[in-house]
Scaffold this motif. Structure first.
Motif, PDB file in Angstrom:
ATOM      1  N   GLU A   2     -91.851 -35.174  10.493  1.00  0.00           N
ATOM      2  CA  GLU A   2     -91.544 -35.740  11.806  1.00  0.00           C
ATOM      3  C   GLU A   2     -91.224 -34.641  12.809  1.00  0.00           C
ATOM      4  OE1 GLU A   2     -88.650 -39.176  13.795  1.00  0.00           O
ATOM      5  OE2 GLU A   2     -88.347 -38.525  11.718  1.00  0.00           O
ATOM      6  N   LYS A   3     -90.499 -33.626  12.347  1.00  0.00           N
ATOM      7  CA  LYS A   3     -90.162 -32.524  13.245  1.00  0.00           C
ATOM      8  C   LYS A   3     -91.421 -31.802  13.708  1.00  0.00           C
ATOM      9  CE  LYS A   3     -87.820 -29.039  11.536  1.00  0.00           C
ATOM     10  NZ  LYS A   3     -86.693 -28.208  11.027  1.00  0.00           N
ATOM     11  N   LYS A   4     -92.372 -31.643  12.801  1.00  0.00           N
ATOM     12  CA  LYS A   4     -93.612 -30.952  13.155  1.00  0.00           C
ATOM     13  C   LYS A   4     -94.426 -31.756  14.158  1.00  0.00           C
ATOM     14  CE  LYS A   4     -97.722 -28.864  11.053  1.00  0.00           C
ATOM     15  NZ  LYS A   4     -98.437 -28.589   9.772  1.00  0.00           N
ATOM     16  N   LEU A  23     -83.743 -24.660  22.742  1.00  0.00           N
ATOM     17  CA  LEU A  23     -84.536 -24.800  21.514  1.00  0.00           C
ATOM     18  C   LEU A  23     -85.906 -24.157  21.704  1.00  0.00           C
ATOM     19  CD1 LEU A  23     -84.114 -26.155  18.736  1.00  0.00           C
ATOM     20  CD2 LEU A  23     -85.381 -28.117  19.601  1.00  0.00           C
ATOM     21  N   SER A  24     -86.272 -23.269  20.776  1.00  0.00           N
ATOM     22  CA  SER A  24     -87.570 -22.614  20.812  1.00  0.00           C
ATOM     23  C   SER A  24     -88.312 -22.929  19.524  1.00  0.00           C
ATOM     24  CB  SER A  24     -87.407 -21.102  20.966  1.00  0.00           C
ATOM     25  OG  SER A  24     -86.777 -20.552  19.811  1.00  0.00           O
ATOM     26  N   GLY A  25     -89.560 -22.492  19.462  1.00  0.00           N
ATOM     27  CA  GLY A  25     -90.334 -22.743  18.251  1.00  0.00           C
ATOM     28  C   GLY A  25     -89.721 -22.111  17.026  1.00  0.00           C
ATOM     29  N   ALA A  26     -89.181 -20.907  17.185  1.00  0.00           N
ATOM     30  CA  ALA A  26     -88.575 -20.211  16.045  1.00  0.00           C
ATOM     31  C   ALA A  26     -87.315 -20.904  15.575  1.00  0.00           C
ATOM     32  CB  ALA A  26     -88.265 -18.763  16.438  1.00  0.00           C
ATOM     33  N   THR A  27     -86.450 -21.271  16.530  1.00  0.00           N
ATOM     34  CA  THR A  27     -85.190 -21.924  16.136  1.00  0.00           C
ATOM     35  C   THR A  27     -85.435 -23.316  15.594  1.00  0.00           C
ATOM     36  OG1 THR A  27     -84.877 -22.670  18.426  1.00  0.00           O
ATOM     37  CG2 THR A  27     -83.791 -20.621  17.780  1.00  0.00           C
ATOM     38  N   LEU A  28     -86.485 -23.981  16.068  1.00  0.00           N
ATOM     39  CA  LEU A  28     -86.809 -25.309  15.552  1.00  0.00           C
ATOM     40  C   LEU A  28     -87.204 -25.232  14.083  1.00  0.00           C
ATOM     41  CD1 LEU A  28     -87.218 -28.313  16.150  1.00  0.00           C
ATOM     42  CD2 LEU A  28     -89.582 -27.773  16.786  1.00  0.00           C
ATOM     43  N   GLU A  29     -87.957 -24.192  13.717  1.00  0.00           N
ATOM     44  CA  GLU A  29     -88.365 -24.019  12.329  1.00  0.00           C
ATOM     45  C   GLU A  29     -87.171 -23.712  11.434  1.00  0.00           C
ATOM     46  OE1 GLU A  29     -91.289 -24.434  10.925  1.00  0.00           O
ATOM     47  OE2 GLU A  29     -92.238 -25.020  12.810  1.00  0.00           O
ATOM     48  N   GLU A  30     -86.201 -22.982  11.959  1.00  0.00           N
ATOM     49  CA  GLU A  30     -85.084 -22.507  11.153  1.00  0.00           C
ATOM     50  C   GLU A  30     -83.980 -23.541  10.976  1.00  0.00           C
ATOM     51  OE1 GLU A  30     -83.688 -19.014  13.053  1.00  0.00           O
ATOM     52  OE2 GLU A  30     -85.491 -17.825  12.625  1.00  0.00           O
ATOM     53  N   HIS A  31     -83.818 -24.458  11.946  1.00  0.00           N
ATOM     54  CA  HIS A  31     -82.672 -25.363  11.934  1.00  0.00           C
ATOM     55  C   HIS A  31     -83.097 -26.828  11.842  1.00  0.00           C
ATOM     56  CE1 HIS A  31     -80.001 -22.042  12.787  1.00  0.00           C
ATOM     57  NE2 HIS A  31     -80.736 -21.700  13.822  1.00  0.00           N
ATOM     58  N   ASP A  32     -82.165 -27.661  11.405  1.00  0.00           N
ATOM     59  CA  ASP A  32     -82.405 -29.095  11.279  1.00  0.00           C
ATOM     60  C   ASP A  32     -82.325 -29.775  12.642  1.00  0.00           C
ATOM     61  OD1 ASP A  32     -82.720 -29.051   8.527  1.00  0.00           O
ATOM     62  OD2 ASP A  32     -80.568 -29.204   8.179  1.00  0.00           O
ATOM     63  N   VAL A  33     -82.974 -30.926  12.723  1.00  0.00           N
ATOM     64  CA  VAL A  33     -82.865 -31.797  13.886  1.00  0.00           C
ATOM     65  C   VAL A  33     -82.415 -33.164  13.376  1.00  0.00           C
ATOM     66  CG1 VAL A  33     -84.096 -32.943  15.764  1.00  0.00           C
ATOM     67  CG2 VAL A  33     -84.641 -30.572  15.171  1.00  0.00           C
ATOM     68  N   TYR A  34     -81.453 -33.782  14.076  1.00  0.00           N
ATOM     69  CA  TYR A  34     -80.885 -35.052  13.645  1.00  0.00           C
ATOM     70  C   TYR A  34     -81.269 -36.160  14.612  1.00  0.00           C
ATOM     71  CZ  TYR A  34     -78.044 -31.950  10.792  1.00  0.00           C
ATOM     72  OH  TYR A  34     -77.619 -30.994   9.915  1.00  0.00           O
ATOM     73  N   LYS A  35     -81.467 -37.368  14.086  1.00  0.00           N
ATOM     74  CA  LYS A  35     -81.826 -38.521  14.903  1.00  0.00           C
ATOM     75  C   LYS A  35     -80.678 -39.517  14.895  1.00  0.00           C
ATOM     76  CE  LYS A  35     -85.115 -41.190  13.326  1.00  0.00           C
ATOM     77  NZ  LYS A  35     -86.475 -41.667  12.978  1.00  0.00           N
TER      78      LYS A  35
END
Length: 407
Positions: free
Chosen positions: A62-64, A77-89
């Motif tokens: 879903e994040k992708k 939020l950048s592409g690098a930080t998005l890959e490294e960290h979780d996202v919550y809904k």
């Protein structure tokens, strides 16, 4: 986290609408009667759940799929930080502050919260719930304290160990007896170094030391056959001959591995158990050096292990503040030349595992040890793993205690 069978027993169809999960932050707690054993089990399970909450978040798929939209609509939020960290809904009404400042992405009534913003959501919700719950608890506390059945369980809960179960030997058979001297100097916590050194020098340990050290060695991978050979070879160098060892001590070693008596597979002590139970007396070497040693004696031990003066001062300050596990973790950092251990220490076997990961670059324990390592040292300080689990565990350890008693 489910409780098989118990949910159907306690919660009828009318309460399914009120409690849609077996374990949660209750806005209104269940009113059914439960046994004290179930109460304690549920409480420990709650602690385990809280330790895993941080691992929950939006799936990688879903994040992708939302990557571009998340980056465009989430502040910082950048592409690098998005890959490294979780996202919550979360439901958008739970993140109104972030929605108002346009720091999050909205979709179908949900707000997608970057990892660095989720603490605000959790903190506000928890503070509100905690404030209400404390008010209710304050009114209920006199009744709870007067209940002789419940009060000991609540007191025990704060010492419950919910970490990894080291009775499962991941490295079984990968440790050779020839490695133990070298490993004690580089990967044993101070408590186990102390026990190992005392055993090598005196060729004997009293029952408290044998239990603490024996279960630790079992946890790092010694087999039953290796353990019998290890204890026999050391004891016969002292005042115990081979025949006496087989009659008086071998049974207790087999019992520790679940081969005698109740055939219980005993678990190595956690830090909390080492710190809180069975303090050492004259002639004992078990326990936690940071908790049970005189500060001046502790200082001398640390000097002998080449800990820097500034490092010793840091450790002694933590000991003075009664932060014994933090002192042991600082000892780990100083002896492994790292600024941050990267883990929260709560078990001697955890110390060993993390040390081997660090020294081996993440690889599993090597079978080979070179000659220089084998000839290295006689270690000098040990901590007992502490375990404060359930009443059953304490009873089992008490039973094991009797098999380790000296004649």
């Amino acid at each position: 986290m489910q409780f098989p069978g118990r949910r159907k027993k306690l919660i009828d169809s009318s309460q399914n609408d009120l409690y849609d999960h077996c374990l949660q932050f209750y806005g209104q707690p269940p009113l059914e009667n439960i046994s004290l054993t179930e109460f304690e089990t549920f409480a420990v399970e709650r602690l385990k759940l809280l330790k895993t909450v941080e691992n929950l978040g939006v799936s990688a798929e879903e994040k992708k799929s939302l990557k571009d939209k998340l980056i465009a609509s989430s502040y910082g939020l950048s592409g690098a930080t998005l890959e490294e960290h979780d996202v919550y809904k979360v439901p958008f009404q739970d993140a109104l502050d972030l929605v108002r400042t346009r720091k999050v992405y909205l979709l179908a009534g949900n707000a997608y919260i970057p990892h660095h913003e989720i603490v605000t959501i959790v903190l506000n919700d928890f503070r509100t719930r905690l404030s209400k719950a404390l008010a209710v608890t304050a009114r209920s506390l006199p009744a709870v304290q007067s209940d002789e059945r419940l009060q000991p369980l609540l007191s025990h809960l704060s010492h419950a160990y919910v970490g990894q179960d080291y009775s499962f030997q991941k490295n079984i058979g990968k440790i050779s007896l020839e490695q133990i001297d070298a490993l004690s100097g580089k990967s044993f916590p101070l408590c186990m170094r102390q026990l190992h050194k005392a055993l090598r020098e005196n060729h004997h340990l009293r029952h408290g030391g044998r239990m603490q050290y024996g279960l630790f060695l079992k946890g790092i991978g010694l087999t039953l056959e290796q353990a019998l050979q290890f204890w026999r070879s050391e004891f016969v160098k002292g005042k115990v001959d081979a025949d006496k060892f087989d009659k008086a001590y071998a049974y207790s070693v087999r019992h520790m591995f679940g081969k005698e008596g109740k055939r219980t597979d005993y678990t190595p002590y956690s830090c909390m158990k080492v710190i809180l139970s069975n303090p050492p007396s004259q002639g004992d070497y078990h326990g936690c050096p940071f908790r049970h040693s005189d500060p001046e004696l502790l200082k001398q031990k640390l000097q002998n292990y080449k800990v820097s003066p500034s490092g010793i001062n840091q450790i002694l300050e933590l000991v003075k503040g009664m932060h014994y596990q933090l002192a042991c973790q600082k000892y780990f950092e100083l002896t492994h030349n790292v600024e941050d251990a990267g883990f929260s220490l709560n078990h001697p076997n955890q110390y060993f595992t993390e040390s081997q990961k660090l020294l081996g670059g993440g690889r599993e324990i090597k079978k080979e040890v070179d000659a220089s390592q084998r000839s290295q040292e006689n270690p000098a300080n040990v901590t007992r793993p502490s375990q404060a689990n359930s009443k059953q565990a304490n009873e089992e350890m008490g039973d094991l205690d009797s098999f380790f008693q000296d004649e």
